[in-house]
Design a protein around this motif. Structure first.
Motif, PDB file in Angstrom:
ATOM      1  N   GLN A  47      -1.629  15.511  26.339  1.00  0.00           N
ATOM      2  CA  GLN A  47      -2.355  15.393  25.067  1.00  0.00           C
ATOM      3  C   GLN A  47      -1.519  15.944  23.914  1.00  0.00           C
ATOM      4  N   THR A  48      -0.855  17.075  24.153  1.00  0.00           N
ATOM      5  CA  THR A  48      -0.032  17.702  23.118  1.00  0.00           C
ATOM      6  C   THR A  48       1.115  16.789  22.722  1.00  0.00           C
ATOM      7  N   ARG A  49       1.703  16.119  23.683  1.00  0.00           N
ATOM      8  CA  ARG A  49       2.827  15.219  23.394  1.00  0.00           C
ATOM      9  C   ARG A  49       2.377  13.965  22.645  1.00  0.00           C
ATOM     10  N   ARG A  50       1.142  13.611  22.817  1.00  0.00           N
ATOM     11  CA  ARG A  50       0.617  12.406  22.153  1.00  0.00           C
ATOM     12  C   ARG A  50       0.050  12.791  20.791  1.00  0.00           C
ATOM     13  N   ASP A  51      -1.237  12.936  20.701  1.00  0.00           N
ATOM     14  CA  ASP A  51      -1.897  13.169  19.414  1.00  0.00           C
ATOM     15  C   ASP A  51      -2.434  14.576  19.246  1.00  0.00           C
ATOM     16  N   GLY A  52      -2.172  15.445  20.173  1.00  0.00           N
ATOM     17  CA  GLY A  52      -2.716  16.794  20.123  1.00  0.00           C
ATOM     18  C   GLY A  52      -3.900  16.929  21.071  1.00  0.00           C
ATOM     19  N   VAL A  53      -4.288  18.137  21.352  1.00  0.00           N
ATOM     20  CA  VAL A  53      -5.379  18.410  22.281  1.00  0.00           C
ATOM     21  C   VAL A  53      -6.673  17.874  21.678  1.00  0.00           C
ATOM     22  N   LYS A  54      -7.381  17.052  22.437  1.00  0.00           N
ATOM     23  CA  LYS A  54      -8.586  16.373  21.940  1.00  0.00           C
ATOM     24  C   LYS A  54      -9.703  17.340  21.591  1.00  0.00           C
ATOM     25  N   ASP A  55      -9.982  18.288  22.457  1.00  0.00           N
ATOM     26  CA  ASP A  55     -11.060  19.246  22.229  1.00  0.00           C
ATOM     27  C   ASP A  55     -10.528  20.642  22.543  1.00  0.00           C
ATOM     28  N   PRO A  56      -9.829  21.235  21.577  1.00  0.00           N
ATOM     29  CA  PRO A  56      -9.205  22.540  21.824  1.00  0.00           C
ATOM     30  C   PRO A  56     -10.188  23.630  22.246  1.00  0.00           C
ATOM     31  N   ALA A  57     -11.370  23.657  21.648  1.00  0.00           N
ATOM     32  CA  ALA A  57     -12.344  24.699  21.990  1.00  0.00           C
ATOM     33  C   ALA A  57     -12.768  24.586  23.449  1.00  0.00           C
ATOM     34  N   ALA A  58     -13.011  23.362  23.909  1.00  0.00           N
ATOM     35  CA  ALA A  58     -13.382  23.153  25.317  1.00  0.00           C
ATOM     36  C   ALA A  58     -12.224  23.516  26.234  1.00  0.00           C
ATOM     37  N   ALA A  59     -11.007  23.163  25.829  1.00  0.00           N
ATOM     38  CA  ALA A  59      -9.831  23.472  26.650  1.00  0.00           C
ATOM     39  C   ALA A  59      -9.649  24.981  26.780  1.00  0.00           C
ATOM     40  N   VAL A  60      -9.811  25.701  25.677  1.00  0.00           N
ATOM     41  CA  VAL A  60      -9.684  27.161  25.703  1.00  0.00           C
ATOM     42  C   VAL A  60     -10.756  27.753  26.617  1.00  0.00           C
ATOM     43  N   ARG A  61     -11.976  27.259  26.492  1.00  0.00           N
ATOM     44  CA  ARG A  61     -13.085  27.748  27.322  1.00  0.00           C
ATOM     45  C   ARG A  61     -12.826  27.455  28.807  1.00  0.00           C
ATOM     46  N   ASP A  62     -12.405  26.209  29.123  1.00  0.00           N
ATOM     47  CA  ASP A  62     -12.159  25.822  30.516  1.00  0.00           C
ATOM     48  C   ASP A  62     -10.996  26.599  31.120  1.00  0.00           C
ATOM     49  N   LEU A  63      -9.929  26.774  30.351  1.00  0.00           N
ATOM     50  CA  LEU A  63      -8.790  27.536  30.863  1.00  0.00           C
ATOM     51  C   LEU A  63      -9.155  29.002  31.054  1.00  0.00           C
ATOM     52  N   GLY A  64      -9.974  29.538  30.166  1.00  0.00           N
ATOM     53  CA  GLY A  64     -10.432  30.920  30.319  1.00  0.00           C
ATOM     54  C   GLY A  64     -11.247  31.097  31.590  1.00  0.00           C
ATOM     55  N   ARG A  65     -12.125  30.142  31.843  1.00  0.00           N
ATOM     56  CA  ARG A  65     -12.952  30.191  33.057  1.00  0.00           C
ATOM     57  C   ARG A  65     -12.069  30.092  34.306  1.00  0.00           C
ATOM     58  N   LEU A  66     -11.104  29.184  34.270  1.00  0.00           N
ATOM     59  CA  LEU A  66     -10.210  28.993  35.409  1.00  0.00           C
ATOM     60  C   LEU A  66      -9.346  30.232  35.646  1.00  0.00           C
ATOM     61  N   ALA A  67      -8.847  30.827  34.574  1.00  0.00           N
ATOM     62  CA  ALA A  67      -8.055  32.059  34.708  1.00  0.00           C
ATOM     63  C   ALA A  67      -8.903  33.172  35.313  1.00  0.00           C
ATOM     64  N   SER A  68     -10.170  33.238  34.926  1.00  0.00           N
ATOM     65  CA  SER A  68     -11.070  34.261  35.489  1.00  0.00           C
ATOM     66  C   SER A  68     -11.307  34.030  36.978  1.00  0.00           C
ATOM     67  N   GLU A  69     -11.516  32.781  37.359  1.00  0.00           N
ATOM     68  CA  GLU A  69     -11.701  32.463  38.786  1.00  0.00           C
ATOM     69  C   GLU A  69     -10.471  32.855  39.589  1.00  0.00           C
ATOM     70  N   LEU A  70      -9.295  32.546  39.048  1.00  0.00           N
ATOM     71  CA  LEU A  70      -8.052  32.899  39.739  1.00  0.00           C
ATOM     72  C   LEU A  70      -7.883  34.418  39.813  1.00  0.00           C
ATOM     73  N   SER A  71      -8.214  35.113  38.748  1.00  0.00           N
ATOM     74  CA  SER A  71      -8.119  36.583  38.747  1.00  0.00           C
ATOM     75  C   SER A  71      -9.091  37.198  39.745  1.00  0.00           C
ATOM     76  N   ASP A  72     -10.299  36.650  39.795  1.00  0.00           N
ATOM     77  CA  ASP A  72     -11.276  37.145  40.770  1.00  0.00           C
ATOM     78  C   ASP A  72     -10.772  36.942  42.202  1.00  0.00           C
ATOM     79  N   LEU A  73     -10.184  35.792  42.453  1.00  0.00           N
ATOM     80  CA  LEU A  73      -9.620  35.501  43.772  1.00  0.00           C
ATOM     81  C   LEU A  73      -8.487  36.478  44.084  1.00  0.00           C
ATOM     82  N   ALA A  74      -7.646  36.744  43.105  1.00  0.00           N
ATOM     83  CA  ALA A  74      -6.547  37.698  43.298  1.00  0.00           C
ATOM     84  C   ALA A  74      -7.089  39.089  43.618  1.00  0.00           C
TER      85      ALA A  74
END
Length: 147
Positions: free
Chosen positions: A116-143
């Motif tokens: 997306q960044t290489r094309r027209d930019g991230v379509k929904d940055p707020a959702a991407a930030v939220r989803d990546l935050g959630r995923l990072a938390s899941e990975l941290s919890d697993l760690a």
């Protein structure tokens, strides 16, 4: 004839390269520790990607591409390295499935953001930030569970 001393470095290099393909885990505890370190590394790469999306207004497009490319590369390396570790038992198989599910999801999501960044930019940055935050938390919890 090649002197034996000259054969040692190439033979050692070959052995090291081949040992990197598949490595054993001595027991379930050792495997869980490897899983925890893998999740920790993946969480770090996801947080790095998240910061690029969150602060995209403060950096140039090419810089964001470089950072996201590195994050995708790091996540791919993490997946490859952990995927090469032999689980010692059925219990370790369950850990393996959980780790790879999350790390592969992370790799795919960051790779999508890179595209997306290489094309027209991230379509929904707020959702991407939220989803990546959630995923990072899941990975941290697993760690944390596998320290």
């Amino acid at each position: 004839m090649i002197p034996p001393a000259r054969l040692v470095p190439p033979a050692l290099l070959t052995a090291l390269l081949l040992s990197g393909c598949v490595s054993p885990a001595w027991d379930d505890h050792d495997y869980a520790l490897k899983a925890g370190k893998t999740a920790e590394s993946a969480a770090s790469a996801v947080r790095f990607a998240r910061s690029v999306v969150a602060y995209r207004d403060r950096m140039t497009g090419p810089y964001a591409e470089v950072v996201l490319t590195e994050a995708v590369h790091d996540l791919g390396s993490v997946n490859d390295q952990f995927g090469g570790v032999q689980p010692p038992s059925d219990a370790s198989d369950r850990i393996r499935d959980e780790v790879l599910r999350l790390t592969e999801k992370a790799e795919n999501e960051v790779e999508d953001l890179l595209i997306q960044t290489r094309r027209d930019g991230v379509k929904d940055p707020a959702a991407a930030v939220r989803d990546l935050g959630r995923l990072a938390s899941e990975l941290s919890d697993l760690a944390e569970r596998h320290k």
